[in-house]
Design a protein around this motif. Structure first.
Motif, mmCIF file in Angstrom:
data_model
loop_
_atom_site.group_PDB
_atom_site.id
_atom_site.type_symbol
_atom_site.label_atom_id
_atom_site.label_comp_id
_atom_site.label_asym_id
_atom_site.label_seq_id
_atom_site.Cartn_x
_atom_site.Cartn_y
_atom_site.Cartn_z
ATOM 1 N N MET A 260 -21.479 58.116 17.251
ATOM 2 C CA MET A 260 -20.519 58.879 17.838
ATOM 3 C C MET A 260 -19.752 59.870 16.764
ATOM 4 S SD MET A 260 -17.230 58.394 20.304
ATOM 5 C CE MET A 260 -17.433 58.598 21.769
ATOM 6 N N GLU A 261 -19.647 61.122 16.942
ATOM 7 C CA GLU A 261 -18.809 62.037 16.243
ATOM 8 C C GLU A 261 -17.518 61.850 16.660
ATOM 9 O OE1 GLU A 261 -20.458 65.812 15.744
ATOM 10 O OE2 GLU A 261 -22.196 65.450 15.058
ATOM 11 N N VAL A 262 -16.490 62.024 15.743
ATOM 12 C CA VAL A 262 -15.388 62.041 15.961
ATOM 13 C C VAL A 262 -14.603 63.296 15.143
ATOM 14 C CG1 VAL A 262 -12.898 61.078 15.681
ATOM 15 C CG2 VAL A 262 -15.021 59.502 15.857
ATOM 16 N N TRP A 263 -14.030 64.060 15.980
ATOM 17 C CA TRP A 263 -13.655 65.495 15.706
ATOM 18 C C TRP A 263 -11.981 65.444 15.526
ATOM 19 C CZ3 TRP A 263 -16.493 69.746 18.780
ATOM 20 C CH2 TRP A 263 -17.823 69.701 18.595
ATOM 21 N N SER A 264 -11.332 65.894 14.659
ATOM 22 C CA SER A 264 -9.885 65.912 14.358
ATOM 23 C C SER A 264 -9.342 67.454 15.126
ATOM 24 C CB SER A 264 -9.609 65.764 13.072
ATOM 25 O OG SER A 264 -8.094 65.841 12.823
#
Length: 262
Positions: free
Chosen positions: A1-5
């Motif tokens: 899973m990608e995590v975006w800030s």
């Protein structure tokens, strides 16, 4: 899973890049409150968001996605011009929601209603064509669960929006996280689902990933924690009449210099 800030300025963008976030989310709340000190109620338009995106993309290579609310109500050729402006800012993607009427923050507003699916599909299709020209992406966001509609309706909109050309769909919620998890579990488009877990801070990212979400956006962590830290530090400075207490957990001038000197 990608995590975006979720970011709102150069400092939050650089820190997010240093931490290794996969993407940056320039949301309407962060832009309105963090950059301009105004409510998240639709007063920031495409021009200002493009300017903010340009400032951020000029200092980081991490992909930036711009939250464009409900597309500012634009249709037809107006979409083409808006898309050119936003993608020219360096933004890799944009996200458009299916809520009706003037922008209101999803966690503060009463019911607004949703755009008719067929109408929203036409809008998404136009945005998708614009994105394809420049190699960008367009994401949809359904507020079906926000509006109290059924999980079936949320799932139906996910399918329709992906068919219309969306590269991914945010399934937004502000109450029961189990509902959004169930929507994800039944979807064959797992890697194209996006979650913004503001209303479920105790749910681990791994649980969202196992349900089928491909991207998790921590949309306002930087903004909310910065608010609390700055508020406390400025209070302590005045109350103590010196800097030491306020700066005991602060960064040094050298820290700041190293962050921006690359």
């Amino acid at each position: 899973m990608e995590v975006w800030s979720g970011v709102y300025d150069g400092l939050s963008a650089l820190l997010s890049e240093r931490m290794g976030y996969d993407g940056l989310w320039l949301g309407s709340l962060s832009a309105a409150v963090g950059m301009l000190g105004v409510p998240d109620d639709g007063r920031i338009g495409a021009d200002r968001m493009a300017q903010l995106a340009s400032e951020i993309t000029s200092i980081t290579a991490t992909p930036v996605c711009v939250d464009i609310e409900n597309g500012y109500g634009l249709q037809g050729d107006h979409i083409d011009r808006c898309a050119e402006k936003l993608y020219s800012s360096g933004a890799r993607g944009v996200c458009i929601q299916d809520a009706l009427g003037p922008q209101q923050n999803s966690f503060l507003s009463t019911h607004r209603g949703l755009t008719d699916v067929a109408v929203f599909e036409e809008t998404l299709s136009r945005w998708a064509k614009c994105a394809s020209v420049v190699g960008g992406k367009v994401y949809a966001r359904t507020e079906a669960l926000i509006e109290g509609l059924s999980e079936d309706e949320a799932y139906r909109r996910v399918e329709r929006y992906l068919d219309a050309g969306a590269d991914g769909v945010v399934v937004h919620f502000r109450k029961d996280p189990e509902a959004v998890l169930r929507v994800a579990r039944r979807s064959p488009f797992a890697h194209k689902l996006i979650v913004i877990p503001t209303a479920a801070p105790d749910v681990h990212f791994a649980e969202f990933a196992s349900a089928g979400f491909g991207i998790c956006v921590v949309a306002n962590v930087a903004l909310r924690t910065a608010y609390r830290a700055i508020d406390l530090a400025l209070q302590e400075t005045l109350s103590e009449g010196r800097l030491s207490e306020a700066l005991r957990n602060g960064g040094s001038i050298e820290d700041l210099h190293q962050l921006v000197s690359r």
